[in-house]
Write a protein that holds these residues in place. Sequence first.
Motif, PDB file in Angstrom:
ATOM      1  N   GLN A 126       1.418 -10.197   0.508  1.00  0.00           N
ATOM      2  CA  GLN A 126       1.748  -9.788   1.872  1.00  0.00           C
ATOM      3  C   GLN A 126       1.233 -10.809   2.890  1.00  0.00           C
ATOM      4  O   GLN A 126       1.909 -11.099   3.879  1.00  0.00           O
ATOM      5  CB  GLN A 126       1.137  -8.416   2.159  1.00  0.00           C
ATOM      6  N   LYS A 129       3.583 -13.764   2.993  1.00  0.00           N
ATOM      7  CA  LYS A 129       4.835 -13.500   3.701  1.00  0.00           C
ATOM      8  C   LYS A 129       4.665 -13.591   5.214  1.00  0.00           C
ATOM      9  O   LYS A 129       5.587 -13.978   5.927  1.00  0.00           O
ATOM     10  CB  LYS A 129       5.359 -12.106   3.320  1.00  0.00           C
ATOM     11  N   ASP A 130       3.486 -13.224   5.713  1.00  0.00           N
ATOM     12  CA  ASP A 130       3.263 -13.177   7.156  1.00  0.00           C
ATOM     13  C   ASP A 130       2.940 -14.542   7.757  1.00  0.00           C
ATOM     14  O   ASP A 130       3.158 -14.757   8.956  1.00  0.00           O
ATOM     15  CB  ASP A 130       2.130 -12.199   7.483  1.00  0.00           C
TER      16      ASP A 130
END
Length: 263
Positions: A126, A129-130
């Motif tokens: 995660q 992805k950010d």
Amino acid sequence: MQQLHRAVGSPTGLVICTDACKGLEKAVGVVFPEVEYRECMRHIYSNFMKHYQENVFTDHLYPAARSYIEGLFRCGFSELSKCDYLTNNVSESFNAQIKKLKGLLLHELIDGIRELIMEKRYLRRQIGKDIQDCILPNVIKDLNTISKNLKVVKVARSDEGITEVTLIDDWNNHKRHMIDFVHEYYSIKRFRAAYASRVEPLPDRKRQQLKDDDSAGPSQIKKKKTTPKKKGAPKKKKKTPKKKKTPKKKKQQKKVAAQQLVL
């Protein structure tokens, strides 16, 4: 150490960092002769301060260890590992996370570690992805800290990620360097690739056991041999007649009659 060697082998760039234990140092040298060996700076510091208590050591020991100047601590680190940690805090943090699991059974301990790794890898995916930049944020922060005191005169680009930097030293001498900004190892692309795969979740142990039994197939499941029972009416047991008990009075009367006949 031999079990560790069987598990991970001796890949290129492998570094083993331990505490200041003489037994471990000898074991690493025997089992991993070609691997880079380091000692945790925190353990070296604690052992050093047992003999030297002056402020000159406490103020300058860690700064000297963090320096990349030739002859100091980090200067001897190999660039193959892409890791310049001074301590083994990573393993200490891992031990703290599994502290509550150490009293469990072996299969429960391994399952708990699997859950920790599964959640950690999901969190890192995660984060990857950010992030929109090309370089990891903590690497950019370290670069800014290191280059804060540099006196840069001119920066000329040569290609993507490669520049020509002109510096000026304390004696006003100009020095030119060709700099490759950051190795690909610290890129977001590599970070995402490292955590791309996931750890698969597992069902309950009982369900998993039933699933394994079903997948075994009828040919692999051994059944116990049983002899077929004959059909028919159940056999009746023969009753043996019980002997009648004669009362004591009749026995005495028979004895008296037998004596009278003899007389």
